[in-house]
Design a protein around this motif. Structure first.
Motif, PDB file in Angstrom:
ATOM      1  N   ASN A  33      -5.744  -6.196   5.645  1.00 39.10           N
ATOM      2  CA  ASN A  33      -6.469  -5.161   4.720  1.00 39.10           C
ATOM      3  C   ASN A  33      -6.124  -5.502   3.202  1.00 39.10           C
ATOM      4  O   ASN A  33      -6.368  -4.614   2.397  1.00 39.10           O
ATOM      5  N   TYR A  34      -5.206  -6.239   2.783  1.00 31.10           N
ATOM      6  CA  TYR A  34      -4.759  -6.649   1.562  1.00 31.10           C
ATOM      7  C   TYR A  34      -5.495  -7.724   0.927  1.00 31.10           C
ATOM      8  O   TYR A  34      -6.401  -8.550   1.346  1.00 31.10           O
ATOM      9  N   SER A  35      -5.660  -7.505  -0.313  1.00 31.83           N
ATOM     10  CA  SER A  35      -6.325  -8.437  -1.359  1.00 31.83           C
ATOM     11  C   SER A  35      -5.589  -9.105  -2.231  1.00 31.83           C
ATOM     12  O   SER A  35      -4.455  -8.392  -2.228  1.00 31.83           O
ATOM     13  N   ALA A  37      -4.759 -11.328  -6.273  1.00 28.23           N
ATOM     14  CA  ALA A  37      -5.342 -11.965  -7.240  1.00 28.23           C
ATOM     15  C   ALA A  37      -3.956 -12.779  -7.962  1.00 28.23           C
ATOM     16  O   ALA A  37      -2.990 -12.194  -8.057  1.00 28.23           O
ATOM     17  N   ILE A  88      -0.543  -8.057  -5.070  1.00 31.38           N
ATOM     18  CA  ILE A  88      -1.397  -7.968  -3.756  1.00 31.38           C
ATOM     19  C   ILE A  88      -2.014  -6.573  -4.038  1.00 31.38           C
ATOM     20  O   ILE A  88      -1.420  -5.817  -4.467  1.00 31.38           O
ATOM     21  N   SER A  89      -2.771  -6.151  -3.233  1.00 31.04           N
ATOM     22  CA  SER A  89      -3.548  -4.579  -3.261  1.00 31.04           C
ATOM     23  C   SER A  89      -3.929  -4.415  -1.956  1.00 31.04           C
ATOM     24  O   SER A  89      -4.508  -5.032  -1.236  1.00 31.04           O
ATOM     25  N   TYR A  90      -4.092  -2.960  -1.675  1.00 34.95           N
ATOM     26  CA  TYR A  90      -4.722  -2.398  -0.656  1.00 34.95           C
ATOM     27  C   TYR A  90      -5.030  -1.038  -0.841  1.00 34.95           C
ATOM     28  O   TYR A  90      -4.645  -0.333  -1.889  1.00 34.95           O
ATOM     29  N   THR A  97      -6.063   2.864  -4.556  1.00 36.59           N
ATOM     30  CA  THR A  97      -5.643   1.495  -4.604  1.00 36.59           C
ATOM     31  C   THR A  97      -4.356   1.302  -5.166  1.00 36.59           C
ATOM     32  O   THR A  97      -3.843   1.695  -6.179  1.00 36.59           O
TER      33      THR A  97
END
Length: 114
Positions: A33-35, A37, A88-90, A97
């Motif tokens: 569930n992380y993205s 960039a 990284i983010s979730y 966020t």
């Protein structure tokens, strides 16, 4: 706090940087569930014309984030120094966020003859 790393990229080459993330206990970080960039710029104040976004792939259960540029993208870069970072983010249970910068540093793009 983000780790700091310097890289040298060869202009016109395919580039891939694999980051293996671990939690504070040294266990593989679960990135489900992380993205992510990642971006590089000539300097911190560069406009969008001097900004390059990396393609980012995540292998969640292995804790791996891979940053890449293909040879066409790296060939378009000007020779010289750049700054970069990786985030990284979730989204947490409250719907907020959460963003964490995991890596930052400098990149030197070296010239190509061929």
């Amino acid at each position: 706090m983000a780790e700091y790393e310097k890289f040298t990229f060869d202009k016109g080459s395919d580039i891939a940087v694999q980051l293996e993330l671990v939690d504070p206990s040294g266990n593989i970080k679960d990135l489900t569930n992380y993205s992510a960039a990642a971006k590089m710029k000539r300097n911190y104040n560069s406009d969008s014309a001097d900004t390059t976004d990396f393609a980012v792939a995540i292998q969640p259960t292995d804790g791996i984030v891979t940053l890449s540029l293909n040879n066409t993208q790296s060939d378009a870069l000007r020779v010289g120094n750049y700054v970069y970072d990786v985030e990284i983010s979730y989204v947490d249970s409250n719907g907020s966020t959460i963003i964490e910068r995991i890596l930052e540093g400098k990149i030197r793009v070296s010239p190509s003859v061929t």
